[in-house]
Enzyme design. Structure first.
Site, PDB file in Angstrom:
ATOM      1  N   GLY A   8       0.840  -1.203   0.000  1.00 50.52           N
ATOM      2  CA  GLY A   8       0.000   0.000   0.000  1.00 50.52           C
ATOM      3  C   GLY A   8       0.870   1.245   0.000  1.00 50.52           C
ATOM      4  O   GLY A   8       0.570   2.230   0.667  1.00 50.52           O
ATOM      5  N   ALA A   9       1.951   1.181  -0.786  1.00 60.37           N
ATOM      6  CA  ALA A   9       2.936   2.273  -0.785  1.00 60.37           C
ATOM      7  C   ALA A   9       2.555   3.414  -1.730  1.00 60.37           C
ATOM      8  O   ALA A   9       3.221   4.441  -1.745  1.00 60.37           O
ATOM      9  CB  ALA A   9       4.308   1.726  -1.165  1.00 60.37           C
ATOM     10  N   SER A  10       1.494   3.229  -2.506  1.00 61.55           N
ATOM     11  CA  SER A  10       1.183   4.250  -3.524  1.00 61.55           C
ATOM     12  C   SER A  10       0.637   5.541  -2.934  1.00 61.55           C
ATOM     13  O   SER A  10       0.791   6.608  -3.523  1.00 61.55           O
ATOM     14  CB  SER A  10       0.189   3.673  -4.542  1.00 61.55           C
ATOM     15  OG  SER A  10      -1.014   3.292  -3.896  1.00 61.55           O
ATOM     16  N   VAL A  55      -2.997  -7.399  -2.583  1.00 67.70           N
ATOM     17  CA  VAL A  55      -2.885  -8.304  -1.435  1.00 67.70           C
ATOM     18  C   VAL A  55      -4.114  -9.203  -1.265  1.00 67.70           C
ATOM     19  O   VAL A  55      -4.074 -10.167  -0.499  1.00 67.70           O
ATOM     20  CB  VAL A  55      -2.598  -7.543  -0.109  1.00 67.70           C
ATOM     21  CG1 VAL A  55      -1.271  -6.811  -0.172  1.00 67.70           C
ATOM     22  CG2 VAL A  55      -3.743  -6.602   0.272  1.00 67.70           C
ATOM     23  N   TYR A 145     -15.322  -3.329   8.750  1.00 67.50           N
ATOM     24  CA  TYR A 145     -13.948  -2.827   8.913  1.00 67.50           C
ATOM     25  C   TYR A 145     -13.387  -3.212  10.283  1.00 67.50           C
ATOM     26  O   TYR A 145     -12.278  -3.732  10.391  1.00 67.50           O
ATOM     27  CB  TYR A 145     -13.946  -1.303   8.745  1.00 67.50           C
ATOM     28  CG  TYR A 145     -12.573  -0.675   8.894  1.00 67.50           C
ATOM     29  CD1 TYR A 145     -11.602  -0.838   7.919  1.00 67.50           C
ATOM     30  CD2 TYR A 145     -12.254   0.077  10.026  1.00 67.50           C
ATOM     31  CE1 TYR A 145     -10.344  -0.262   8.057  1.00 67.50           C
ATOM     32  CE2 TYR A 145     -10.998   0.652  10.175  1.00 67.50           C
ATOM     33  CZ  TYR A 145     -10.041   0.484   9.186  1.00 67.50           C
ATOM     34  OH  TYR A 145      -8.802   1.047   9.330  1.00 67.50           O
ATOM     35  N   VAL A 146     -14.178  -2.953  11.317  1.00 69.63           N
ATOM     36  CA  VAL A 146     -13.730  -3.212  12.691  1.00 69.63           C
ATOM     37  C   VAL A 146     -13.362  -4.693  12.855  1.00 69.63           C
ATOM     38  O   VAL A 146     -12.282  -5.023  13.365  1.00 69.63           O
ATOM     39  CB  VAL A 146     -14.828  -2.802  13.705  1.00 69.63           C
ATOM     40  CG1 VAL A 146     -14.434  -3.217  15.110  1.00 69.63           C
ATOM     41  CG2 VAL A 146     -15.081  -1.296  13.653  1.00 69.63           C
TER      42      VAL A 146
HETATM   43  O1  NJP Z   1      -5.353   4.950   3.139  1.00 71.77           O
HETATM   44  P1  NJP Z   1      -5.148   5.277   1.574  1.00 71.77           P
HETATM   45  P2  NJP Z   1      -4.333   4.970   4.374  1.00 71.77           P
HETATM   46  N1  NJP Z   1      -3.624  -4.523  -2.626  1.00 71.77           N
HETATM   47  O2  NJP Z   1      -6.442   4.928   0.954  1.00 71.77           O
HETATM   48  C1  NJP Z   1      -3.400   0.253  -0.895  1.00 71.77           C
HETATM   49  C2  NJP Z   1      -5.100   2.067   8.105  1.00 71.77           C
HETATM   50  N2  NJP Z   1      -5.740   3.127   8.876  1.00 71.77           N
HETATM   51  O3  NJP Z   1      -2.976   5.320   3.970  1.00 71.77           O
HETATM   52  O4  NJP Z   1      -3.674  -0.523  -4.478  1.00 71.77           O
HETATM   53  C3  NJP Z   1      -2.575  -3.729  -2.421  1.00 71.77           C
HETATM   54  O5  NJP Z   1      -4.593   6.634   1.389  1.00 71.77           O
HETATM   55  C4  NJP Z   1      -3.644   1.463  -1.758  1.00 71.77           C
HETATM   56  O6  NJP Z   1      -2.972   1.326  -3.008  1.00 71.77           O
HETATM   57  P3  NJP Z   1      -3.686   0.970  -4.421  1.00 71.77           P
HETATM   58  C5  NJP Z   1      -5.918   1.531   6.953  1.00 71.77           C
HETATM   59  O7  NJP Z   1      -6.882   0.606   7.381  1.00 71.77           O
HETATM   60  C6  NJP Z   1      -5.970   4.349   8.324  1.00 71.77           C
HETATM   61  O8  NJP Z   1      -4.965   5.737   5.440  1.00 71.77           O
HETATM   62  O9  NJP Z   1      -2.755   1.589  -5.400  1.00 71.77           O
HETATM   63  N3  NJP Z   1      -2.660  -2.483  -1.961  1.00 71.77           N
HETATM   64  C7  NJP Z   1      -2.977   2.568  -0.972  1.00 71.77           C
HETATM   65  O10 NJP Z   1      -1.612   2.644  -1.253  1.00 71.77           O
HETATM   66  C8  NJP Z   1      -4.842   0.886   6.104  1.00 71.77           C
HETATM   67  O11 NJP Z   1      -4.571  -0.423   6.524  1.00 71.77           O
HETATM   68  C9  NJP Z   1      -6.581   5.329   9.089  1.00 71.77           C
HETATM   69  O12 NJP Z   1      -5.047   1.554  -4.381  1.00 71.77           O
HETATM   70  C10 NJP Z   1      -3.893  -2.025  -1.671  1.00 71.77           C
HETATM   71  C11 NJP Z   1      -3.187   2.117   0.467  1.00 71.77           C
HETATM   72  O13 NJP Z   1      -3.515   0.723   0.443  1.00 71.77           O
HETATM   73  C12 NJP Z   1      -3.621   1.773   6.350  1.00 71.77           C
HETATM   74  O14 NJP Z   1      -3.933   2.574   7.488  1.00 71.77           O
HETATM   75  C13 NJP Z   1      -6.948   5.071  10.385  1.00 71.77           C
HETATM   76  C14 NJP Z   1      -5.041  -2.800  -1.839  1.00 71.77           C
HETATM   77  C15 NJP Z   1      -4.327   2.868   1.121  1.00 71.77           C
HETATM   78  O15 NJP Z   1      -4.042   4.229   1.126  1.00 71.77           O
HETATM   79  C16 NJP Z   1      -3.264   2.693   5.208  1.00 71.77           C
HETATM   80  O16 NJP Z   1      -4.410   3.433   4.804  1.00 71.77           O
HETATM   81  C17 NJP Z   1      -6.716   3.818  10.914  1.00 71.77           C
HETATM   82  C18 NJP Z   1      -4.877  -4.104  -2.348  1.00 71.77           C
HETATM   83  N4  NJP Z   1      -5.912  -4.918  -2.577  1.00 71.77           N
HETATM   84  C19 NJP Z   1      -6.107   2.853  10.166  1.00 71.77           C
HETATM   85  N5  NJP Z   1      -6.130  -2.069  -1.452  1.00 71.77           N
HETATM   86  C20 NJP Z   1      -6.860   6.680   8.541  1.00 71.77           C
HETATM   87  N6  NJP Z   1      -6.402   7.037   7.355  1.00 71.77           N
HETATM   88  O17 NJP Z   1      -7.515   7.478   9.251  1.00 71.77           O
HETATM   89  C21 NJP Z   1      -5.658  -0.878  -1.051  1.00 71.77           C
HETATM   90  O18 NJP Z   1      -7.095   3.578  12.187  1.00 71.77           O
HETATM   91  N7  NJP Z   1      -4.320  -0.839  -1.181  1.00 71.77           N
END
Ligand code: NJP
Length: 223
Positions: A8-10, A55, A145-146
């Site tokens: 999720g590095a994007s 993933v 989600y929870v």
């Molecule tokens: O969200 P976002 P966050 N396979 O949407 C990737 C947790 N969290 O940075 O695949 C591989 O900006 C997606 O990449 P892409 C949250 O649950 C957050 O906030 O290119 N990658 C993007 O790089 C999560 O576990 C908050 O779309 C996949 C990234 O995930 C983590 O923090 C609060 C994918 C998501 O970036 C990072 O989330 C909290 C797949 N199937 C926990 N699906 C908060 N933001 O408030 C998605 O308590 N990605």
């Protein structure tokens, strides 16, 4: 030089963590579905290995791990960060959505750790799983989600007990200004941390003495 994998590095937290690790001198392997964004990030940090990763798909995780291990020979740090939101009442959520959120947030974490575990054990490495502040709490209208994050926590803790030679750290952020809530741009005063705050915390944890294991960290904005 240590090798770090970030899923999720994007965007968001994963992107900020990747940038911070690059600054600390780690060699990086970046994974996400948005390859163009990974390419842009790689350029921004002066060159990093990146590859498509979904993933939620076992074959994608296996292919990604194979490529990374071929490129670097092993990994020292895995940041299992990829995740998606999924709201809704449990009596209304569809079978498809329930499976989707678990496939990314729970099975995605399990699959990724499992794929890199032999190398992490060999190198006495560290796994960081980004779950959520919610991973021990209950909220109505967010059950899918929870539940996925409680399960991700259980998976993280079980891996730790079964593999004491690897350190497992569960990061449990409160609200962070990322694409998670739509478009970024929210203010700190509204209760949001910045993705860079999460990255800074992680870097400070990685600098603790070798014998210290931080099992999980719950952190949030003061607002
Ligand atoms: O969200 P976002 P966050 N396979 O949407 C990737 C947790 N969290 O940075 O695949 C591989 O900006 C997606 O990449 P892409 C949250 O649950 C957050 O906030 O290119 N990658 C993007 O790089 C999560 O576990 C908050 O779309 C996949 C990234 O995930 C983590 O923090 C609060 C994918 C998501 O970036 C990072 O989330 C909290 C797949 N199937 C926990 N699906 C908060 N933001 O408030 C998605 O308590 N990605």
């Amino acid at each position: 030089m240590k090798v770090a994998v970030v899923t999720g590095a994007s965007k968001g937290i994963g992107r900020a963590i990747a940038k911070a690790l690059a600054k600390e001198g780690y060699k990086l392997a970046l994974g996400a579905r948005s390859v163009e964004m990974l390419e842009e990030l790689s350029r921004e940090i002066g060159g990093a290995f990146y590859s498509y990763l979904d993933v939620s798909k076992p074959e994608s995780v296996a292919e990604f791990a194979e490529k990374v291990l071929k490129e670097f020979g092993g990994v020292d740090l895995l940041v299992a960060n990829a995740g998606i939101p999924m709201g809704g009442r449990l009596d209304e959520v569809s079978e498809e959505d329930m499976k989707r959120v678990f496939d990314v947030n729970t099975f995605g974490v399990w699959r990724t750790i499992k794929a890199f575990l032999p190398s992490l054990k060999e190198r006495k490495g560290t796994v960081v799983v980004v779950t959520s502040y919610i991973s021990t709490m209950i909220l109505p209208n967010a059950g899918p989600y929870v539940a996925s994050k409680w399960a991700a926590r259980a998976i993280t803790k079980t891996f730790q007990l079964e593999n004491p030679e690897v350190k497992f750290i569960e990061l449990r952020p409160g609200k962070v200004d990322t694409y998670f809530y739509g478009k970024p741009g929210r203010k700190i005063e509204e209760g949001f941390m910045k993705p860079e705050d999460v990255a800074e915390l992680l870097i400070s944890l990685l600098k603790l003495p070798e014998h210290v294991l931080v099992e999980d960290v719950l952190f949030r904005s003061i607002y």
